[in-house]
Design an enzyme around this catalytic site. Structure first.
Site, mmCIF file in Angstrom:
data_model
loop_
_atom_site.group_PDB
_atom_site.id
_atom_site.type_symbol
_atom_site.label_atom_id
_atom_site.label_comp_id
_atom_site.label_asym_id
_atom_site.label_seq_id
_atom_site.Cartn_x
_atom_site.Cartn_y
_atom_site.Cartn_z
ATOM 1 N N ASP A 58 0.783 -0.994 0.058
ATOM 2 C CA ASP A 58 -0.139 -0.139 -0.011
ATOM 3 C C ASP A 58 0.804 1.224 -0.219
ATOM 4 O O ASP A 58 1.510 1.499 0.937
ATOM 5 C CB ASP A 58 -0.770 -0.043 1.330
ATOM 6 N N THR A 91 -3.856 5.802 -3.621
ATOM 7 C CA THR A 91 -2.747 6.722 -2.856
ATOM 8 C C THR A 91 -1.550 6.399 -3.842
ATOM 9 O O THR A 91 -0.809 7.588 -3.970
ATOM 10 C CB THR A 91 -2.372 5.948 -1.517
ATOM 11 N N THR A 92 -1.121 5.529 -4.327
ATOM 12 C CA THR A 92 -0.054 5.342 -5.005
ATOM 13 C C THR A 92 -0.107 5.928 -6.479
ATOM 14 O O THR A 92 0.801 6.823 -6.704
ATOM 15 C CB THR A 92 0.318 3.763 -5.517
ATOM 16 N N ASP A 382 -9.907 -1.185 3.901
ATOM 17 C CA ASP A 382 -9.664 -0.386 2.639
ATOM 18 C C ASP A 382 -10.842 -0.900 1.824
ATOM 19 O O ASP A 382 -11.544 0.212 1.119
ATOM 20 C CB ASP A 382 -8.397 -0.717 1.872
HETATM 21 P P1 ADP Z 1 -3.217 2.726 -5.600
HETATM 22 O O1 ADP Z 1 -2.810 2.884 -4.176
HETATM 23 O O2 ADP Z 1 -3.080 3.860 -6.524
HETATM 24 O O3 ADP Z 1 -4.887 2.158 -5.531
HETATM 25 P P2 ADP Z 1 -2.704 0.009 -6.439
HETATM 26 O O4 ADP Z 1 -1.459 -0.690 -6.456
HETATM 27 O O5 ADP Z 1 -4.115 -0.604 -5.837
HETATM 28 O O6 ADP Z 1 -2.625 1.551 -6.083
HETATM 29 O O7 ADP Z 1 -2.876 0.076 -8.216
HETATM 30 C C1 ADP Z 1 -4.210 0.651 -8.607
HETATM 31 C C2 ADP Z 1 -4.134 0.291 -10.381
HETATM 32 O O8 ADP Z 1 -4.009 -0.841 -10.390
HETATM 33 C C3 ADP Z 1 -5.318 0.874 -10.916
HETATM 34 O O9 ADP Z 1 -4.862 1.778 -11.918
HETATM 35 C C4 ADP Z 1 -6.207 -0.169 -11.273
HETATM 36 O O10 ADP Z 1 -6.865 0.179 -12.366
HETATM 37 C C5 ADP Z 1 -4.900 -1.098 -11.622
HETATM 38 N N1 ADP Z 1 -5.392 -2.417 -11.683
HETATM 39 C C6 ADP Z 1 -6.076 -3.174 -10.717
HETATM 40 N N2 ADP Z 1 -6.279 -4.537 -10.871
HETATM 41 C C7 ADP Z 1 -6.134 -4.515 -12.155
HETATM 42 C C8 ADP Z 1 -6.002 -5.752 -13.036
HETATM 43 N N3 ADP Z 1 -6.691 -6.850 -12.738
HETATM 44 N N4 ADP Z 1 -5.643 -5.394 -14.372
HETATM 45 C C9 ADP Z 1 -5.190 -4.162 -14.534
HETATM 46 N N5 ADP Z 1 -5.040 -3.187 -13.734
HETATM 47 C C10 ADP Z 1 -5.512 -3.276 -12.592
#
Ligand code: ADP
Ligand code: MG
Length: 529
Positions: A58, A91-92, A382
């Site tokens: 996270d 957040t990322t 979350d």
């Molecule tokens: P954040 O802290 O920004 O939420 P995450 O590590 O949760 O970071 O990553 C979020 C990103 O990953 C989003 O842009 C989301 O669309 C993408 N994402 C999540 N699941 C998938 C998936 N199965 N395939 C492609 N992209 C994905």
């Protein structure tokens, strides 16, 4: 006139070098979380001062636990924390977007575009992006909300845990949602999470009502109670403790006895007052002495002591009660109402379950060890935050970078219509949006540039729903993210773009950094947690 004497204890960097330093700090920070983005993102092992370890994926957890002193880096961390508070996710992405905007702005600054002009360009771009974002949304049904909640857990825990927790989070959000004139509201703090080590993650479940790992204070008290009134005490029914420097002078025989008798009398008076209120249930933050305990049991009141303040607050909200600090001051108007109160043994441990009008729910978070339970708790919190946001606004966007690519494409076309140098700022903003698909590609072992080009090309040739084409990190090619169930709540994406722009603009506008020199003779102030 020189300002040297005025600022003699201050280190100063101005103009371009100040901006360059600040942007470097922002980029360094983004570099720290870049590899965690998306389901293929890697984890970070965090070790704190005391040697405690935490494995997390996270972004905000990584940033908040880093001991960062650079003021600009702190601004970025704040942007990420705000995102976490408001949206519980993204957040990322927020940090990556912001750092990318700054990096692109720096290229323009080196070509003599003024930062203020770039900032204006960013603002125009942001306004336009918000308009477009609205149009890219899809209405969601419950199964979509489930998928969006699951997407938010991408990279956290394993698949079956994501499936289970997203399901529970959506159910919990529905259980606590209240319709109001301004739309639906779901407040995630109304769901209590009760950790329970032992068993497996699959034992994790949602219970309606508030559950506390507590037993009634006397076996003779009723085990189950039907609807009635409850009194919540932010204190106890006990003797005053003599922990202060108090001396009791015994001058004649019998003084001690009468002192003790008076104490008991005071306890009895308190119980009598409680009884006169006609309650069926009593919960105190502190202790309940033996004499009072017996009397309460005799009068058929179910009572609990040493209930945590946070639980009392939840009870107060659920039952519509007001916490009283002293039993004798309690009035009928302080009482709350409950539907049922039960004592049950789960796996040998006593639990108290209260159901109230106002709903409320408890997640029993299970796992084999404390570390696993901790992970279940964090992931659920979350997912619940995201599910609650979707109760407020159920619109969704395609994930996997699809929305960011579509926005960038449209924004570039819009930028062409801006006559001044702000156009360059808007273009830099569009390039920055593409950092999301690029990093998603990078983290799945794909070439970021080729992948981005392929995505853009497919969107251009893709027809009506082309803005749903995003990267599938498993199949490692562009797919329709909506059909794949990779969905993101509109509010979260919107907030992440807004937060990133805000942070980038405020950093761009700084052209003077004044650091007070530390006085070496001053002792270090202790850190406040
Ligand atoms: P954040 O802290 O920004 O939420 P995450 O590590 O949760 O970071 O990553 C979020 C990103 O990953 C989003 O842009 C989301 O669309 C993408 N994402 C999540 N699941 C998938 C998936 N199965 N395939 C492609 N992209 C994905
Ligand atoms: Mg996320």
């Amino acid at each position: 006139m020189s300002d040297a004497p005025l600022l003699k204890d201050t280190e100063r960097t101005t103009g371009r070098s100040a901006l360059q330093n600040n942007i470097q700090a922002a980029m360094a920070l983004a570099g720290a979380v870049r590899s965690t983005l998306g389901p293929r993102g890697l984890d970070k092992l965090l070790i704190d001062d005391d040697g405690r370890t935490l494995v997390t994926n996270d972004g905000v957890t990584v940033l908040e636990s880093a001991k960062v002193e650079h003021p600009v880096a702190r601004m970025m961390i704040n942007a990420s924390s705000v995102q976490d508070k408001i949206a519980r996710d993204g957040t990322t992405s927020t940090v990556l977007l912001s750092a990318e905007m700054l990096q692109n702005a720096w290229h323009l600054v080196t070509q003599d575009v003024h930062p203020a002009v770039i900032a204006r360009g960013f603002r125009m771009a942001e306004t336009y992006v918000h308009e477009v974002l609205d149009k890219l949304t899809i209405e969601s049904k419950k199964e979509h909300r489930l998928l969006a909640t699951r997407t938010s857990l991408a990279g956290k825990g394993h698949h079956s845990m994501q499936v289970l927790l997203s399901q529970l989070a959506v159910e919990a959000a529905e259980a606590i949602h209240v319709p109001s004139p301004d739309g639906n509201i779901a407040d995630p703090t109304r769901v209590k999470i009760l950790p329970q080590s032992g068993g497996s993650i699959n034992d994790t479940r949602l219970v309606t009502g508030l559950v506390l790992a507590k037993n009634r204070i006397h076996e003779d008290m009723p085990r189950n109670v039907g609807a009635g009134k409850i009194l919540l005490v932010d204190g106890g029914i006990e003797r005053r403790s003599m922990n202060s420097d108090m001396n009791l002078k015994v001058t004649s025989p019998g003084v001690l006895e009468s002192f003790r008798a008076k104490e008991v009398e005071l306890l009895i008076e308190q119980v009598e007052h409680v009884k006169s209120l006609g309650i069926k249930l009593l919960a105190c933050k502190e202790g309940i002495d033996d004499e009072a305990r017996i009397l309460l049991a005799e009068s058929g009141i179910q009572a609990f002591r040493r209930v945590a303040r946070s639980d009392l607050d939840l009870l107060a909200r659920g039952c519509g009660a007001i916490l009283v600090s002293e039993v004798k001051r309690a009035q009928a108007s302080d009482l709350g109402a409950f539907i049922s109160s039960k004592n049950e043994k789960w796996a040998g441990v006593a639990h108290w379950i209260v159901e109230t009008e106002e709903g409320g729910a408890t997640l029993i978070a299970c796992g084999s060890t404390e570390t696993v339970v901790g992970e279940v708790e964090r992931c659920f919190a979350d997912a619940l935050g995201v599910a609650c946001r979707m109760i407020e606004d159920n619109r969704l966007l395609a994930g996997g970078g699809a929305t960011h690519v579509a926005l960038a494409r449209k924004l570039r076309r819009y930028a062409e219509s801006i006559p001044g140098r702000e156009q360059l700022g808007a273009e830099a903003f569009a390039d920055a949006l593409e950092v999301i698909p690029r990093v998603l590609a990078e983290n799945s072992g794909l070439d970021p540039i080729d992948t981005l080009l392929q995505l853009v090309a497919e969107q251009v040739n893709g027809g009506a729903q082309s803005h749903h084409l995003g990267l599938d990190v498993v199949e490692r090619k562009p797919v329709n993210a909506v059909e794949k169930g990779v969905l993101e709540p509109y509010l979260i994406t919107r907030q992440s773009i807004a937060g990133a722009t805000e942070a980038a603009i405020s950093i761009l506008r700084i052209d003077d950094v004044l650091w007070a020199k530390q006085d070496p003779s001053m002792p270090e102030t202790p850190e406040m947690e």
